[in-house]
Design an enzyme around this catalytic site. Structure first.
Site, PDB file in Angstrom:
ATOM      1  N   HIS A   1      -8.023  -6.528   2.835  1.00 57.43           N
ATOM      2  CA  HIS A   1      -6.699  -5.998   2.541  1.00 57.43           C
ATOM      3  C   HIS A   1      -5.848  -5.873   3.802  1.00 57.43           C
ATOM      4  O   HIS A   1      -4.646  -5.633   3.726  1.00 57.43           O
ATOM      5  CB  HIS A   1      -6.860  -4.635   1.860  1.00 57.43           C
TER       6      HIS A   1
ATOM      7  N   TYR B   1      10.022  -3.459  -0.756  1.00 55.94           N
ATOM      8  CA  TYR B   1       9.014  -2.512  -0.288  1.00 55.94           C
ATOM      9  C   TYR B   1       9.371  -2.066   1.127  1.00 55.94           C
ATOM     10  O   TYR B   1       9.740  -2.891   1.960  1.00 55.94           O
ATOM     11  CB  TYR B   1       7.623  -3.146  -0.230  1.00 55.94           C
TER      12      TYR B   1
END
Length: 715
Positions: A440, A473
């Site tokens: 990630h 974002y």
């Protein structure tokens, strides 16, 4: 003034002495806050409709993943309790009750927005509310564009009940053949390629859902039959992919698993309240399992589909367009990213500063003859990725390019398989990382030949290498040529690609190796400072806080007197402001025009926050067990003074100051929107109108960036 507007209210209100909130109910509370944005009178109408659609899409994903997983535990007899002491069965019951409330709230919000949009010349109607001209146009549209692609299917012993795809919408018709009065049931499944809403031409926008169109003109599909009843339905299926550790070929496994997901167990079936009784009985018999949630509604099914209406070309009903700034420091170096980074560390604050700076970093590396190699992690890259194109160009120009493609990125598995194949064809060395851990971390590493030596340039991000999400974002892109971070980045990639676990790192903390321990050590230092009578404080900005051990560590710090201020956008299982447990902890959530996504940790380090001597970190990880124990993540220390000031004194302080998009969590689990303030402040508006610090270059010396002060608001 703080007003209670929204709350997460468990079916059984937990005793105040309990240490944790339920994870799933906390997530539903977050989605309720998203839905609340659809009711804000200060927002443009189509933006309110967008928030309504997002709340619908969010709820769909929650059902397909979280509820599906809990339902599977119930079926398997798993009795392991959640951190708040609930069994899977108790959680499912509480979730279903809350979902019923949310669905009702969504339908009320839609009814209100429909009326308001009508006044603005945008109409969302059904087949019963159209004039003759619109009906004639829609009839021809149905003949030309719908009839050729839909396939009526008889439901009888000779025709098995057809498969209904995940998120599929269909209509069941009860028919009577005119010539002999024979009864027949037919199903029409709506292909996903057909737009969910049909726009009728005209100066005013009129949208009709495709299921309404099919119901309106069903007689054209069934000549010789009388339509005596119909029923619209929608299905959600279990969409989680459980990875088998013994999978021999990860790529082949995921290709197969994606196909299996499309045929997963039905988790939710939505039925139109006007559904014909015969049709409803068939749907329940054929699709509903004992644990399937069946919702009957007189409103719209699949409310996430309203995103198509939001695209209507009405800029007056949307937020004023925002164009992100390109970092001035890179422009001062004639667009040379390497020269700008070589001068000193730099952080880019998305979406206020352009993601093109990240793309240009890779593009420049692809074209630069002095660049020897590029290494890159890819978690989500989108379906139109300029990053992928730059990596392919670099490989085709003869550079050594390594891409770590994460196949386990939920709902992006298929896209990532596609990119992996494209990259491999171009000569990129594609690595899929660990079988049981997701990679990630967001890291790029470029090695460049300079003056008979190599210099390494690194990018550490809190967000994905995704051009679309980078516009909505809030994230960080940290660029550095620091030699110790470069050496750590090499170890990180060797860990991912060759399973070579680093024995030690100089600056970088990596999960699941030492990131948790690093944070524990920093928290413990604040506890020691508090016990010694020194200033002690922790500020953190996260998307989710669910790890029980991390929460207990924060409780320990609170009991020692450490001031803890948390900005947690989504799930928060920590119970704040409980005497003797967490009385020095405050939690707020920011929900607004942009999705808060960056992760920050700040530790006072013996000095009152904010301070130049504070220890500041950015991270790809949330405070969740999966991030700390089952994913490859990074925690990056920020040492450059200007970048340190930007993250702590500008970004973190602005989040703490925000009053216009903030909700405060109380000890009982309720979130209260901050309605007004003596010093109203909107952190999104602030960053849209004020340039960042580290990307300004020489322009910073000319001033123009307002300072922020926690005591007085904006200064």
């Amino acid at each position: 003034m703080i007003s209670a507007v929204s709350s997460f209210d468990p079916v059984e209100r937990p005793d105040i002495n309990d240490r944790f909130f339920n994870r799933e109910l906390s997530w539903l509370s977050f989605n309720e806050r998203v839905l609340a944005e659809a009711t804000r009178p200060s927002y443009p109408l189509l933006e309110r409709l967008r928030f309504l659609a997002i709340s619908g899409s969010n709820l769909d994903e929650f059902m397909m993943i979280r509820v599906a997983g809990l339902s599977g535990q119930v079926r398997s007899g798993v009795d392991e309790v959640s951190i708040d002491g609930k069994t899977p069965q108790q959680q499912v019951a509480a979730i279903r009750a809350k979902i019923g409330e949310l669905v009702d709230m969504q339908q009320r919000a839609l009814a209100e927005l429909r009326a308001l949009l009508d006044n603005q010349g945008i109409h969302i109607v059904d087949e019963r509310h159209m004039d003759s001209q619109a009906t004639a146009w829609l009839r021809q549209y149905f003949i030309d564009y719908v009839v050729p692609v839909v396939t009526p299917q008889a439901i009888d012993p000779a025709h098995p009940f057809p498969f209904v795809a995940n998120q599929g919408i269909g209509v069941l018709f009860s028919l009577r053949r005119v010539r002999d009065d024979a009864r027949l049931v037919e199903m029409v499944l709506i292909p996903s390629a057909i737009p969910r809403f049909v726009r009728i031409p005209g100066e005013e926008a009129t949208y009709v859902s495709i299921e309404s169109v099919i119901c309106r003109f069903a007689d054209l599909l069934f000549p010789g039959f009388q339509v005596e009843g119909d029923g619209v339905f929608r299905v959600l299926r279990d969409s989680d992919i459980e990875l088998e550790e013994e999978a021999e070929d990860l790529v082949r496994y995921f290709r197969t698993a994606i196909q299996r997901r499309r045929r997963g167990r039905v988790i939710l079936m939505e039925i139109d309240r006007d559904c014909a009784p015969e049709a409803e009985a068939i749907l329940r018999e054929q699709l509903a399992l004992p644990d399937t949630l069946v919702n009957k509604t007189d409103g719209m099914l699949g409310i996430g589909g309203l995103a198509g209406v939001v695209e209507e070309d009405r800029p007056d009903l949307k937020f004023e367009p925002f164009n992100p700034r390109y970092p001035e420091r890179i422009l001062e170096h004639d667009g040379d990213c390497f020269a700008a980074i070589r001068e000193k560390d730099m952080i880019i604050h998305h979406p206020y500063e352009s993601f093109e700076a990240v793309v240009d970093f890779i593009r420049q590396a692809a074209k630069d003859p002095s660049v020897v190699s590029i290494k890159q992690t890819l978690y989500r890259a989108g379906n139109q990725s300029s990053i992928i194109a730059a990596l392919i160009a670099a490989a085709e120009s003869g550079k050594s390019v390594t891409a770590v493609v994460e196949l386990k990125a939920r709902f992006d598995e298929e896209q990532n398989l596609h990119w992996a194949a494209e990259l491999e064809r171009a000569g990129v060395q594609v690595i899929y990382g660990f079988i049981d851990w997701k990679t990630h971390a967001k890291v790029s590493m470029i090695v460049r030949r300079e003056e008979q030596a190599y210099r390494t340039y690194c990018h550490f991000g809190t967000g994905n290498y995704h051009p679309l999400t980078a516009r909505i974002y809030t994230d960080f892109s940290f660029f550095t040529a620091d030699e110790s971070l470069a050496r750590d980045a090499v170890k990180l990639f060797n860990f991912i690609t060759g399973y070579v676990e680093p024995q030690r790192t100089e600056q970088l903390s990596i999960s699941p190796i030492n990131l948790r321990e690093t944070l524990y050590g920093l928290i413990d230092k604040e506890i020691a400072n508090a016990e010694a009578g020194k200033p002690a404080a922790i500020w953190a900005k996260l998307n989710s806080l669910t790890d029980s051990d991390m929460i207990d560590r924060l409780y320990e710090a609170s009991r020692a007197g450490v001031e803890i201020r948390l900005v947690v956008r989504g799930i928060c299982c920590l119970r704040p402001a409980v005497p003797g447990l967490s009385e020095t902890i405050s939690v707020k959530s920011i929900v607004g025009r942009f999705l808060e996504h960056a992760r920050i940790w700040a530790f006072a380090n013996g000095h009152a926050l904010p301070s130049r001597r504070a220890k500041v970190y950015i991270s790809s990880a949330d405070a969740m067990s999966r991030n700390l124990d089952r994913r490859v993540e990074t925690l990056v220390p920020i040492r450059n003074p200007t970048v340190h000031d930007q993250i702590l004194d500008q970004v973190m302080v602005a989040n703490l100051l925000d009053t216009e998009q903030s909700w405060v969590l109380d000890s009982s689990g309720h979130y209260h929107r901050i309605e007004s303030s003596d010093h109203p402040f909107n952190c999104h508006r602030y960053f849209m109108t004020n340039p960042s610090l580290s990307g300004r270059g020489a322009a910073l010396s000319r001033g123009g960036v307002p300072r922020l002060d926690l005591r007085r608001g904006r200064e």
